[in-house]
Design a protein around this motif. Structure first.
Motif, PDB file in Angstrom:
ATOM      1  N   ALA A 144     -20.374  78.184 100.794  1.00  0.00           N
ATOM      2  CA  ALA A 144     -21.365  78.289  99.724  1.00  0.00           C
ATOM      3  C   ALA A 144     -20.785  79.007  98.504  1.00  0.00           C
ATOM      4  N   LYS A 145     -19.944  80.009  98.737  1.00  0.00           N
ATOM      5  CA  LYS A 145     -19.353  80.783  97.635  1.00  0.00           C
ATOM      6  C   LYS A 145     -18.134  80.098  97.021  1.00  0.00           C
ATOM      7  N   ASN A 146     -17.417  79.317  97.808  1.00  0.00           N
ATOM      8  CA  ASN A 146     -16.143  78.739  97.359  1.00  0.00           C
ATOM      9  C   ASN A 146     -16.182  77.225  97.245  1.00  0.00           C
ATOM     10  N   TRP A 147     -17.356  76.673  97.007  1.00  0.00           N
ATOM     11  CA  TRP A 147     -17.508  75.220  97.023  1.00  0.00           C
ATOM     12  C   TRP A 147     -16.634  74.517  95.981  1.00  0.00           C
ATOM     13  N   GLN A 148     -16.425  75.138  94.818  1.00  0.00           N
ATOM     14  CA  GLN A 148     -15.613  74.475  93.794  1.00  0.00           C
ATOM     15  C   GLN A 148     -14.175  74.281  94.275  1.00  0.00           C
ATOM     16  N   THR A 149     -13.633  75.288  94.933  1.00  0.00           N
ATOM     17  CA  THR A 149     -12.277  75.175  95.487  1.00  0.00           C
ATOM     18  C   THR A 149     -12.239  74.140  96.603  1.00  0.00           C
ATOM     19  N   VAL A 150     -13.272  74.141  97.438  1.00  0.00           N
ATOM     20  CA  VAL A 150     -13.351  73.169  98.537  1.00  0.00           C
ATOM     21  C   VAL A 150     -13.359  71.745  97.972  1.00  0.00           C
ATOM     22  N   ILE A 173     -20.659  69.846 104.806  1.00  0.00           N
ATOM     23  CA  ILE A 173     -19.491  69.774 103.916  1.00  0.00           C
ATOM     24  C   ILE A 173     -19.344  68.341 103.416  1.00  0.00           C
ATOM     25  N   MET A 174     -19.496  67.374 104.333  1.00  0.00           N
ATOM     26  CA  MET A 174     -19.396  65.969 103.947  1.00  0.00           C
ATOM     27  C   MET A 174     -20.472  65.611 102.922  1.00  0.00           C
ATOM     28  N   LEU A 175     -21.711  66.033 103.182  1.00  0.00           N
ATOM     29  CA  LEU A 175     -22.802  65.739 102.249  1.00  0.00           C
ATOM     30  C   LEU A 175     -22.554  66.383 100.891  1.00  0.00           C
ATOM     31  N   ALA A 176     -22.151  67.650 100.902  1.00  0.00           N
ATOM     32  CA  ALA A 176     -21.912  68.356  99.635  1.00  0.00           C
ATOM     33  C   ALA A 176     -20.832  67.656  98.827  1.00  0.00           C
ATOM     34  N   LYS A 177     -19.785  67.228  99.512  1.00  0.00           N
ATOM     35  CA  LYS A 177     -18.653  66.598  98.817  1.00  0.00           C
ATOM     36  C   LYS A 177     -19.039  65.220  98.281  1.00  0.00           C
ATOM     37  N   ILE A 178     -19.661  64.395  99.097  1.00  0.00           N
ATOM     38  CA  ILE A 178     -19.975  63.034  98.658  1.00  0.00           C
ATOM     39  C   ILE A 178     -21.096  63.021  97.615  1.00  0.00           C
ATOM     40  N   MET A 179     -22.037  63.959  97.731  1.00  0.00           N
ATOM     41  CA  MET A 179     -23.135  64.046  96.766  1.00  0.00           C
ATOM     42  C   MET A 179     -22.765  64.894  95.546  1.00  0.00           C
ATOM     43  N   ASN A 180     -21.598  65.543  95.622  1.00  0.00           N
ATOM     44  CA  ASN A 180     -21.148  66.443  94.561  1.00  0.00           C
ATOM     45  C   ASN A 180     -22.215  67.498  94.258  1.00  0.00           C
ATOM     46  N   ASP A 181     -22.741  68.092  95.338  1.00  0.00           N
ATOM     47  CA  ASP A 181     -23.832  69.046  95.199  1.00  0.00           C
ATOM     48  C   ASP A 181     -23.683  70.162  96.241  1.00  0.00           C
ATOM     49  N   PRO A 182     -23.423  71.397  95.785  1.00  0.00           N
ATOM     50  CA  PRO A 182     -23.209  72.497  96.720  1.00  0.00           C
ATOM     51  C   PRO A 182     -24.464  72.954  97.462  1.00  0.00           C
ATOM     52  N   LYS A 183     -25.631  72.394  97.121  1.00  0.00           N
ATOM     53  CA  LYS A 183     -26.854  72.840  97.806  1.00  0.00           C
ATOM     54  C   LYS A 183     -26.774  72.595  99.314  1.00  0.00           C
ATOM     55  N   TYR A 184     -25.951  71.637  99.735  1.00  0.00           N
ATOM     56  CA  TYR A 184     -25.843  71.342 101.161  1.00  0.00           C
ATOM     57  C   TYR A 184     -25.161  72.475 101.935  1.00  0.00           C
TER      58      TYR A 184
END
Length: 197
Positions: free
Chosen positions: A91-97, A168-179
């Motif tokens: 949640a804190k490092n999503w941009q790097t992920v 992680i998959m949802l956040a990445k494919i949706m380009n949304d860190p809320k996941y």
């Protein structure tokens, strides 16, 4: 470390991000040459083929990811805090992920499961390592009377790992860190309602 070992490590470190972002099959020798600035001969002087390099790169990516999580978890005073540190790291490092291609374990798992069978054992071992870390954290909580002794640590480790990987998959494919935050909330709920004494 000898010069040959340093060169081999350099190739692994430079190609590992490529494999994670582009995929193990899609990363070409030309991509690796461009990243390393080495000739084909220099690369194949250190690796018998692309598959051997791919496995080494996956192991590097896996160890690096687990190391980052372990650093976040090591700061926790309790097992409960350690389990919550896992989703909170993402949640804190999503941009790097996102920038580094997402979770290297999941990325490699998709390819290894479908067709790159030479990666399968390495991916299984990486996932086992990750789940064992979670399992040991739960067992530490049980030993400290934070968590219920009857809770199946292996099953809860697999559940927590699955929640995180899916989100992680949802956040990445949706380009949304809320996941990542959704995963953190659900893992916290599991800890409070099902694991905590």
């Amino acid at each position: 470390m000898t010069k040959a070992e340093r060169t081999r490590q350099f190739i692994i470190e430079k190609s590992a991000p490529l494999f994670n972002i582009k995929g193990y099959e899609s990363t070409s020798l030309s991509d690796i040459q461009e990243a390393t600035k080495l000739t084909k001969g220099a690369i194949y002087g250190n690796f018998s083929d692309k598959n051997e390099l791919a496995i080494a790169a996956y192991n590097f990516n896996c160890s690096y990811a687990i190391g980052l999580i372990n650093k976040a978890v090591a700061k926790a005073a309790t097992a409960r805090e350690a389990l919550i540190a896992y989703p909170n790291y993402y949640a804190k490092n999503w941009q790097t992920v996102f920038k580094t291609g997402g979770c290297p374990l999941m990325n490699a798992a998709v390819e290894a499961d479908d067709h790159l069978h030479y990666l399968r054992d390495s991916v299984r071992n990486g996932m086992k390592r990750f789940m064992e870390t979670l399992q040991l954290t739960i067992e530490r909580g049980q030993a400290n009377n934070e968590f219920k002794a009857k809770a199946n640590s292996e099953e809860y480790a697999a559940l927590i790992y699955s929640i995180m990987e899916g989100n992680i998959m949802l956040a990445k494919i949706m380009n949304d860190p809320k996941y990542f935050q959704i995963a953190a909330r659900h893992i916290e709920s599991i800890i409070e309602r099902e694991l905590s004494v």
